[in-house]
Design a protein around this motif. Structure first.
Motif, PDB file in Angstrom:
ATOM      1  N   UNK A  11       0.804  -1.214   0.000  1.00 26.48           N
ATOM      2  CA  UNK A  11       0.000   0.000   0.000  1.00 26.48           C
ATOM      3  C   UNK A  11       0.841   1.270   0.000  1.00 26.48           C
ATOM      4  N   UNK A  12       1.972   1.245   0.679  1.00 32.18           N
ATOM      5  CA  UNK A  12       2.712   2.489   0.905  1.00 32.18           C
ATOM      6  C   UNK A  12       3.959   2.667   0.045  1.00 32.18           C
ATOM      7  N   UNK A  13       4.591   1.574  -0.376  1.00 33.80           N
ATOM      8  CA  UNK A  13       5.878   1.729  -1.059  1.00 33.80           C
ATOM      9  C   UNK A  13       5.696   1.533  -2.561  1.00 33.80           C
ATOM     10  N   UNK A  14       6.225   2.474  -3.305  1.00 33.51           N
ATOM     11  CA  UNK A  14       6.109   2.422  -4.755  1.00 33.51           C
ATOM     12  C   UNK A  14       7.491   2.183  -5.343  1.00 33.51           C
ATOM     13  N   UNK A  15       7.545   1.388  -6.381  1.00 32.74           N
ATOM     14  CA  UNK A  15       8.804   1.213  -7.102  1.00 32.74           C
ATOM     15  C   UNK A  15       8.893   2.330  -8.143  1.00 32.74           C
TER      16      UNK A  15
END
Lengths: 464, 287
Positions: free
Chosen positions: A395-399
């Motif tokens: 939910x929180x970390x984007x690549x």
């Protein structure tokens, strides 16, 4: 792997199976919430008629959550999830470890976010500047010279977050393992006993077989506190544990939400019940001589030393069995008795011709204690923790990835092509990308207004 | 008790807000005053409800009835449910700068609030908690669960909006529909919003309702999972949303199918929240 093993593997590795098993579990799980679970056959015959009752029995609908078919579904679900994940993780891992500096400029042209601008410096100097500026903007990059003399920069954040879904998945078989460990090596039991008594066994749930505790446990006192409206505020069993492994007795006040852990077992205050037994204490007010008695209502107690007798002749109890009013008879043999009404846990002074006595009565309660031994619970919690971590990452970390390609054209001008992409939260990334290009412009490393292509500059992403 | 007054006023504010957003949908978002009024009325409704909830908590503490939290019976939990929906909607409106969605969310918030205030079934008094509920887990479990419920409720509202808009678009031949439907965000954005709110809800629902619920159950009853109807239904709802997320991510389902799944999921939530307690019973039957 043989052909056959391969078939089994690909059966369990298929997403199709997962997309069947999830709805099947959702639908079948409803059955056990509609049909009451774990009753005797008679109950089902009375409620549903003999035909349906028999059908329920055959299909294990009467205790479906530990039936062979439901457990099988859960096992297929776990195996499917595990095999699916193992099958896909290597590909994702390659994605995480991917050498993005190898990306060709042609590939960059196809990226959703692009900005191409001219740099006001020859290639080697521009390379140093671009590297520094990217780092200053929070994109510490690696770079590599390409065969055509151009330089590729790459920077990424949160590449590992691609593993998030598999971290979530890994929690599920771990929770199942914890449940199995708890079932195999643990037990659930309970004991119901009156205050004052001592027990050294508990009874297993379902089988009702005694399980020795290895120590003795006395309910030395049971206390209920109530709100003014009569509702129970809290209830407490004071336990006294005598354990050969301990040099001293262990005292613990057991309350709901405050369990006791001892010898790998956990004891929970679960219930209580008022009994038709009363603890009476009568004290001679002059001499202080006291007599205790534990009797049901209707049984007369003699106290020869004082030549008196007393009895709870009648009680007014509510549906739960709690005595609200007690009718007491107090007398000397043959004399005219004192008859009075009192409440539970009240002291009453009884005046008799010769002496005055203080009469106290307290209803006796039985306490219900649940006992659980579950060595799997920490495995289950570890599964929760993994799933929580995985959900947080998903939910929180984007690549996020940024490429910068620096080249010199035939006229000797230096061009920087900035590209980027993210696997989610694309709108936020669009804004960051625009900010980055603006930042490079503000630092005057990039000539504004230089337009090598027909459509230069930032290509806007999805518009709101 | 002042808290009742505030909560009652909040009900009217939610009603006004719902009507204002419907007006915006019908008359278009060009009228800036109307738009601002709708947002302000909604925000004041939220403030009134916040004041009501906090006051109720203070009143309970003053009554000296032991541990208390203002979401410990069905009446209070409905109020808190509506509160979460309104807050989440305002955040969504701020992030996406589109008020047309409000016409699909605020009526829902109003209905929840009005259900709490006017349904004769609820005892609205502040009553002491039974011993099992006297735990800090009550606060954490309930708040996190209702954040999840609220997200699912909003996804439901968005799904209705999506389906109406898609039907209008098919009938009219216009890609983004005609009239009031054209005012809604594009189908693609509504679709992506449904997915995002479901993902957000799934996060809180899994952690708050299922994990925290299990840990608390283990502490209070000695078992983290007992296939109680409430637990089983939470698992069913979890499966529905897990299915939605997986068909979207691996099968690239979009649009109507995802919208229908979001609607199905919310029916599951309603059953989990209301149906289980009033039709099935079980350990969790007090809230």
């Amino acid at each position: 792997m043989t052909k056959k093993q391969n078939d089994v593997w690909s059966f369990f590795a298929s997403m199709k199976l997962a997309l069947w098993i999830i709805p099947i579990l959702a639908v079948t799980s409803i059955i056990g919430t509609v049909i009451p679970q774990g009753h005797q056959l008679d109950y089902y015959i009375q409620s549903y008629g003999p035909e349906l009752a028999r059908l329920f029995y055959v299909l294990d609908f009467t205790s479906m959550y530990d039936s062979w078919w439901y457990i099988t579904l859960l096992i297929i679900f776990s195996v499917n999830l595990t095999v699916c994940s193992i099958d896909r993780v290597p590909t994702v891992w390659r994605m995480v470890r991917l050498d993005n500096l190898n990306t060709t400029p042609e590939r960059l042209q196809k990226m959703p976010l692009k900005a191409e601008v001219e740099v006001d410096a020859p290639l080697p100097a521009a390379s140093v500047k671009v590297g520094k500026l990217l780092a200053a903007a929070g994109w510490r990059s690696a770079s590599r010279a390409r065969e055509d003399g151009s330089i590729m920069f790459f920077s990424q954040k949160g590449a590992w977050s691609r593993l998030g879904p598999y971290v979530i998945h890994s929690g599920i078989p771990i929770i199942m393992l914890g449940a199995i460990v708890g079932n195999v090596f643990g037990f659930k039991a309970s004991i119901f006993f009156p205050e004052g008594e001592t027990v050294s066994h508990v009874f297993e749930r379902g089988t009702r077989l005694p399980i020795p505790l290895g120590f003795s446990m006395q309910a030395s006192n049971f206390e209920i506190t109530r709100h003014p409206n009569g509702m129970v505020r809290e209830y407490t069993t004071d336990l006294r544990i005598v354990d050969p492994l301990l040099s001293e007795p262990l005292y613990f006040s057991l309350m709901v939400n405050y369990p006791l852990k001892h010898r790998g077992m956990t004891f929970y205050q679960a219930s209580y019940e008022p009994m038709d037994e009363f603890m009476i204490s009568v004290r001679n007010k002059e001499t202080g001589r006291t007599r205790h008695a534990l009797v049901p209502s209707g049984r007369q107690v003699n106290w020869p030393e004082e030549n008196v007798l007393f009895e709870i002749t009648n009680t007014l109890t509510d549906h739960a069995g709690r005595a609200h009013k007690l009718e007491i008879l107090f007398s000397e043999p043959g004399a005219i008795p004192s008859v009075f009404v009192m409440q539970d846990e009240q002291s009453v002074a009884v005046q008799r011709p010769e002496n005055t006595y203080v009469f106290f009565v307290r209803q006796r309660y039985a306490t219900g204690i649940q006992v659980a031994k579950d060595p799997g619970v920490w495995i289950v919690y570890a599964g929760f923790a993994l799933m929580t971590l995985g959900l947080y990452v998903v939910f929180m970390v984007t690549h996020r990835r940024i490429w910068a390609h620096l080249r010199q054209d035939a006229q000797g001008r230096t061009w920087l092509m900035l590209c980027g992409g993210s696997n989610r939260n694309k709108e936020t990334f669009d804004q960051r990308f625009t900010k980055l290009t603006d930042y490079l412009r503000q630092n005057q490393i990039i000539k504004s207004g230089a337009k090598p292509d027909a459509k230069p500059g930032v290509k806007p992403g999805t518009k709101r | 008790m002042e808290s009742f007054m505030f909560l009652n006023l909040a009900t009217f504010a939610y009603l006004a807000s719902a009507m204002l957003y419907i007006a915006i949908l019908i008359y278009g978002s060009k009228n800036k005053t109307l738009g601002l009024t709708a947002t302000l009325v909604t925000a004041s409704g939220l403030l009134l409800s916040t004041a009501g909830i906090v006051l109720r908590w203070i009143e309970a503490v003053r009554m000296d009835i032991g541990f208390y939290a203002p979401f410990s019976n069905f009446y209070e939990s409905l109020i808190f449910f509506a509160w979460c929906v309104v807050l989440a909607y305002l955040v969504l409106e701020y992030m996406y700068k589109n008020q047309a969605i409000g016409a699909f969310v605020m009526p829902l918030a109003f209905l929840i609030q009005a259900f709490a205030e006017y349904w004769p079934q609820w005892n609205q008094d502040i009553r002491p908690l039974i011993p099992a509920l006297q735990s800090n887990w009550l606060i954490a479990h309930v708040i996190a669960s209702f954040v999840g419920y609220a997200a699912f409720a909003i996804a439901f509202g968005l799904a209705i909006a999506y389906l109406l808009k898609a039907r209008n678009s098919e009938k009219s031949g216009e890609a983004e529909g005609t009239g009031i439907y054209a005012a809604l965000p594009s189908l693609k954005i509504v679709d992506s919003l449904i997915y995002k709110t479901v993902l957000f809800g799934f996060f809180w629902f899994t952690i708050g309702a299922i994990f925290m619920g299990a840990i608390w159950a283990n502490q209070a009853w000695g078992t983290y999972w007992s296939w109680d109807p409430k637990e089983t239904w939470s698992l069913i709802v979890w499966f529905i949303y897990a299915f939605l997320l997986h068909v979207r991510l691996t099968r690239d389902w979009r649009g109507k199918r995802i919208a229908w799944l979001a609607i199905l999921g919310f029916f599951g939530v309603i059953f989990l929240y209301y149906g289980v307690n009033f039709w099935l019973g079980g350990l969790h039957s007090y809230v």
